[in-house]
Design a protein around this motif. Structure first.
Motif, PDB file in Angstrom:
ATOM      1  N   ALA A 170     -10.773   3.167 -31.455  1.00 32.69           N
ATOM      2  CA  ALA A 170     -11.646   2.172 -30.722  1.00 32.69           C
ATOM      3  C   ALA A 170     -10.983   0.863 -30.535  1.00 32.69           C
ATOM      4  N   THR A 171     -11.045   0.522 -29.165  1.00 34.34           N
ATOM      5  CA  THR A 171     -10.249  -0.838 -28.946  1.00 34.34           C
ATOM      6  C   THR A 171     -11.342  -1.811 -28.223  1.00 34.34           C
ATOM      7  N   LYS A 172     -11.638  -2.981 -28.717  1.00 35.14           N
ATOM      8  CA  LYS A 172     -12.705  -3.804 -28.248  1.00 35.14           C
ATOM      9  C   LYS A 172     -12.214  -4.083 -26.497  1.00 35.14           C
ATOM     10  N   VAL A 173     -13.264  -3.962 -25.843  1.00 41.21           N
ATOM     11  CA  VAL A 173     -12.884  -4.617 -24.475  1.00 41.21           C
ATOM     12  C   VAL A 173     -14.170  -5.177 -24.055  1.00 41.21           C
ATOM     13  N   ASP A 174     -14.259  -5.953 -22.642  1.00 37.49           N
ATOM     14  CA  ASP A 174     -15.174  -6.555 -22.338  1.00 37.49           C
ATOM     15  C   ASP A 174     -16.672  -5.631 -22.339  1.00 37.49           C
ATOM     16  N   GLY A 175     -17.584  -6.069 -23.079  1.00 41.72           N
ATOM     17  CA  GLY A 175     -18.941  -5.336 -22.818  1.00 41.72           C
ATOM     18  C   GLY A 175     -18.928  -4.190 -23.854  1.00 41.72           C
ATOM     19  N   GLY A 176     -17.890  -3.735 -24.497  1.00 43.13           N
ATOM     20  CA  GLY A 176     -17.972  -2.261 -25.390  1.00 43.13           C
ATOM     21  C   GLY A 176     -16.645  -1.967 -26.110  1.00 43.13           C
ATOM     22  N   ALA A 192      -6.913  -1.675 -41.612  1.00 39.85           N
ATOM     23  CA  ALA A 192      -8.018  -1.960 -42.632  1.00 39.85           C
ATOM     24  C   ALA A 192      -8.531  -0.576 -43.082  1.00 39.85           C
ATOM     25  N   GLY A 193      -7.844   0.738 -42.977  1.00 37.13           N
ATOM     26  CA  GLY A 193      -8.385   1.853 -43.568  1.00 37.13           C
ATOM     27  C   GLY A 193      -9.634   2.147 -43.235  1.00 37.13           C
ATOM     28  N   TRP A 194     -10.410   2.589 -44.436  1.00 34.71           N
ATOM     29  CA  TRP A 194     -11.897   2.938 -44.280  1.00 34.71           C
ATOM     30  C   TRP A 194     -12.753   1.891 -43.694  1.00 34.71           C
ATOM     31  N   ARG A 195     -12.359   0.477 -44.075  1.00 32.59           N
ATOM     32  CA  ARG A 195     -13.150  -0.496 -43.734  1.00 32.59           C
ATOM     33  C   ARG A 195     -13.020  -0.733 -42.042  1.00 32.59           C
ATOM     34  N   GLY A 196     -12.106   0.030 -41.379  1.00 32.75           N
ATOM     35  CA  GLY A 196     -12.207  -0.268 -40.064  1.00 32.75           C
ATOM     36  C   GLY A 196     -12.869   0.963 -39.249  1.00 32.75           C
ATOM     37  N   VAL A 197     -13.494   1.756 -40.030  1.00 32.11           N
ATOM     38  CA  VAL A 197     -13.965   2.905 -39.072  1.00 32.11           C
ATOM     39  C   VAL A 197     -15.309   2.705 -38.597  1.00 32.11           C
ATOM     40  N   GLY A 198     -15.516   2.817 -37.439  1.00 36.31           N
ATOM     41  CA  GLY A 198     -17.031   2.449 -36.467  1.00 36.31           C
ATOM     42  C   GLY A 198     -17.542   3.889 -36.260  1.00 36.31           C
ATOM     43  N   SER A 199     -18.920   3.757 -35.793  1.00 33.75           N
ATOM     44  CA  SER A 199     -19.271   4.896 -35.022  1.00 33.75           C
ATOM     45  C   SER A 199     -20.191   4.575 -33.862  1.00 33.75           C
ATOM     46  N   PHE A 200     -19.682   5.647 -33.040  1.00 35.53           N
ATOM     47  CA  PHE A 200     -19.987   5.287 -31.577  1.00 35.53           C
ATOM     48  C   PHE A 200     -20.841   6.502 -30.922  1.00 35.53           C
ATOM     49  N   LEU A 201     -21.733   6.151 -30.097  1.00 34.39           N
ATOM     50  CA  LEU A 201     -22.288   7.376 -29.080  1.00 34.39           C
ATOM     51  C   LEU A 201     -21.443   7.681 -27.999  1.00 34.39           C
ATOM     52  N   VAL A 202     -21.026   9.043 -28.054  1.00 36.42           N
ATOM     53  CA  VAL A 202     -20.376   9.348 -26.848  1.00 36.42           C
ATOM     54  C   VAL A 202     -20.994  10.474 -26.186  1.00 36.42           C
ATOM     55  N   ASP A 203     -21.376  10.284 -24.680  1.00 37.74           N
ATOM     56  CA  ASP A 203     -22.086  11.207 -24.004  1.00 37.74           C
ATOM     57  C   ASP A 203     -20.885  11.987 -22.960  1.00 37.74           C
ATOM     58  N   TYR A 247     -12.294   6.277 -23.134  1.00 38.17           N
ATOM     59  CA  TYR A 247     -13.636   6.450 -22.896  1.00 38.17           C
ATOM     60  C   TYR A 247     -14.376   5.242 -23.134  1.00 38.17           C
ATOM     61  N   PHE A 248     -15.162   4.658 -22.276  1.00 37.78           N
ATOM     62  CA  PHE A 248     -16.014   3.468 -22.452  1.00 37.78           C
ATOM     63  C   PHE A 248     -17.268   3.616 -23.268  1.00 37.78           C
ATOM     64  N   VAL A 249     -17.481   3.034 -24.206  1.00 36.68           N
ATOM     65  CA  VAL A 249     -18.792   2.947 -24.975  1.00 36.68           C
ATOM     66  C   VAL A 249     -19.363   1.283 -24.906  1.00 36.68           C
ATOM     67  N   ALA A 250     -20.441   1.340 -24.364  1.00 38.13           N
ATOM     68  CA  ALA A 250     -20.983   0.131 -24.164  1.00 38.13           C
ATOM     69  C   ALA A 250     -21.459  -0.492 -25.540  1.00 38.13           C
ATOM     70  N   ASP A 251     -21.570  -1.862 -25.677  1.00 34.13           N
ATOM     71  CA  ASP A 251     -21.919  -2.219 -27.094  1.00 34.13           C
ATOM     72  C   ASP A 251     -23.150  -1.868 -27.624  1.00 34.13           C
ATOM     73  N   GLU A 252     -24.182  -1.570 -26.638  1.00 34.73           N
ATOM     74  CA  GLU A 252     -25.535  -0.966 -27.238  1.00 34.73           C
ATOM     75  C   GLU A 252     -25.354   0.477 -27.679  1.00 34.73           C
ATOM     76  N   ASP A 253     -24.368   1.093 -27.515  1.00 33.36           N
ATOM     77  CA  ASP A 253     -24.163   2.358 -27.925  1.00 33.36           C
ATOM     78  C   ASP A 253     -23.087   2.643 -29.133  1.00 33.36           C
ATOM     79  N   VAL A 254     -23.098   1.515 -29.763  1.00 37.48           N
ATOM     80  CA  VAL A 254     -22.247   1.258 -31.024  1.00 37.48           C
ATOM     81  C   VAL A 254     -23.292   1.548 -32.093  1.00 37.48           C
ATOM     82  N   LEU A 255     -23.281   2.606 -32.852  1.00 43.16           N
ATOM     83  CA  LEU A 255     -24.059   2.737 -33.855  1.00 43.16           C
ATOM     84  C   LEU A 255     -23.689   2.073 -35.144  1.00 43.16           C
TER      85      LEU A 255
END
Ligand code: FAD
Length: 376
Positions: free
Chosen positions: A134-140, A169-180, A210-218
């Motif tokens: 997951a790479t940070k981009v503008d808005g998500g 960061a190993g496990w500390r770097g893992v995030g969760s995202f909603l993918v449609d 695949y773009f995930v908007a900030d509002e869909d970051v869980l």
């Protein structure tokens, strides 16, 4: 619906829809989408989602009772249903009102199937080793990588997806995202041909920018891993309950058969060797239920369930294989006939030995607690 009404509805659904069709669904080698939709129509998808979000808000112990009962007929069916309802319950608690307004009602009505995607073709037990990036981009965030061994991947259009935001960061770097799955950048992989487990619809998908908007970051970096680990304890306990259902059905069939089939002038059950082997099955089934219930109470009360959940899953998945095998043995060659479903149960027990953490990983969890829990 209260818990009693819900479980009565589920039992009726098992008897009328699941039991008569489970063997045929497996023969067709695909997920029984129409029956899952029918289950949703009957209200079964509303189990844990809170009342204010359109569900029944029922307890974890009710979930255990459902899992045991439905697995008596078809573990893959309830596994697919539970994995979908888990996502509805999870999304009903996010701060994004769009999740509650859009996704949750569609899941509860059976118009949208869902899944949770941690595993990858190259990483299962070593969850922190996932490489979907997951790479940070503008808005998500932009997600690129591949997921594998995901329940409902055949039919789901919504995935709670875990990805690495910071490889250093190993496990500390893992995030969760909603993918449609209907959006660009998502490609479904052909589901796996899985002996005895086609109803689970295990498969994978690829994400390409695949773009995930900030509002869909869980869950942001770090939160994703923690939320996955806390949810997995519950999953381990309901998997143990599923094992109890498989064994209970196998025992029921072996006892009924042994009471009527005769050998050497007597019902099979009159022969001590056979009766004792089924007495062992009955005893271990009750031990399985007791361990599962104890872990379930801890989950229900919000206690630390890590060790008990691992013990329940280890015991249930390890023993279910041998116990079902003993029931098949007690029925002679007839135990192998498809109409009894015990071959399906055997492979189901084997499958459950991997889902939500393998038996070896349960040993790791239990082993890590040995000194704290058993040294004084
Ligand atoms: C039907 C099915 C449905 C599934 N559904 C989902 C899902 O919905 N979402 C999801 O994210 N995942 C899902 N999984 C994946 C499941 O979580 C993994 O299969 C599980 O975590 C094990 O990973 P693996 O199969 O890659 O085995 P590996 O991690 O490759 O391990 C291979 C073997 O080595 C053992 N092993 C690994 N490390 C060690 C060690 N340190 N010490 C001792 N032994 C070790 C393992 O226990 C295993 O026996 C599903 C799996 C199945 C079979």
């Amino acid at each position: 619906m209260n818990a009693e009404e819900y479980l009565e509805t589920a039992r009726r659904f098992r008897r009328e829809i699941v039991e008569p069709n489970a063997a045929q669904w497996e023969a067709e080698k695909r997920q029984p989408v129409a029956a899952l939709k029918q289950a949703a129509d009957a209200g079964l998808m509303r189990l844990e989602t809170p009342v204010e979000a359109g569900g029944f808000g029922l307890s974890f112990l009710t979930k255990l009772a459902l899992c045991e009962d439905m697995s008596r007929a078809d573990m893959p069916f309830i596994f697919a249903l539970i994995n979908t309802q888990n996502v509805a319950a999870r999304l009903s608690a996010t701060p994004n009102p769009a999740h509650q307004a859009d996704y949750v009602p569609r899941i509860l009505s059976g118009d949208l199937f869902a899944a949770t995607a941690l595993s990858e073709p190259g990483a299962g037990s070593d969850f922190a080793g996932i490489t979907t990036r997951a790479t940070k981009v503008d808005g998500g965030w932009e997600l690129t990588g591949e997921k594998g061994w995901i329940t409902n991947a055949e039919i789901a259009n919504l995935f709670v997806t875990y990805a690495q935001c910071d490889p250093d960061a190993g496990w500390r770097g893992v995030g969760s995202f909603l993918v449609d799955a209907t959006r660009s950048g998502f490609t479904r992989v052909e589901p796996y041909a899985l002996s005895g487990g086609h109803g689970i619809g295990a498969g994978g998908f690829k994400l390409d920018s695949y773009f995930v908007a900030d509002e869909d970051v869980l869950g942001g970096p770090g939160d994703g891993f923690k939320s996955a680990m806390s949810g997995v304890n519950g999953a381990r306990v309901y998997v143990a309950a599923m094992c109890a259902g498989l064994v209970a059905d196998a025992l029921n069939k072996a006892v009924s058969y042994g009471a009527t089939r005769t050998a050497f002038g007597e019902p099979l059950l009159n022969h001590q060797g056979l009766k004792w082997s089924l007495a062992d099955v009955a005893t271990e089934l009750e031990a399985m239920r007791t361990l599962t219930h104890a872990a379930g109470v801890l989950i229900e009360e919000g206690g630390d369930a890590v060790t008990r959940a691992a013990q329940a899953k280890k015991f249930a998945t390890e023993r279910a294989v041998s116990l079902i095998e003993a029931c098949i043995q007690a029925m002679g060659a007839n135990g192998l006939r498809e109409e009894h479903g015990l071959g399906r149960h055997l492979i189901s027990a084997k499958i459950l030995g991997y889902t939500d953490g393998s038996i070896e990983m349960m040993n790791e969890r239990i082993g890590a607690a040995l000194q704290k829990e058993y040294a004084s």
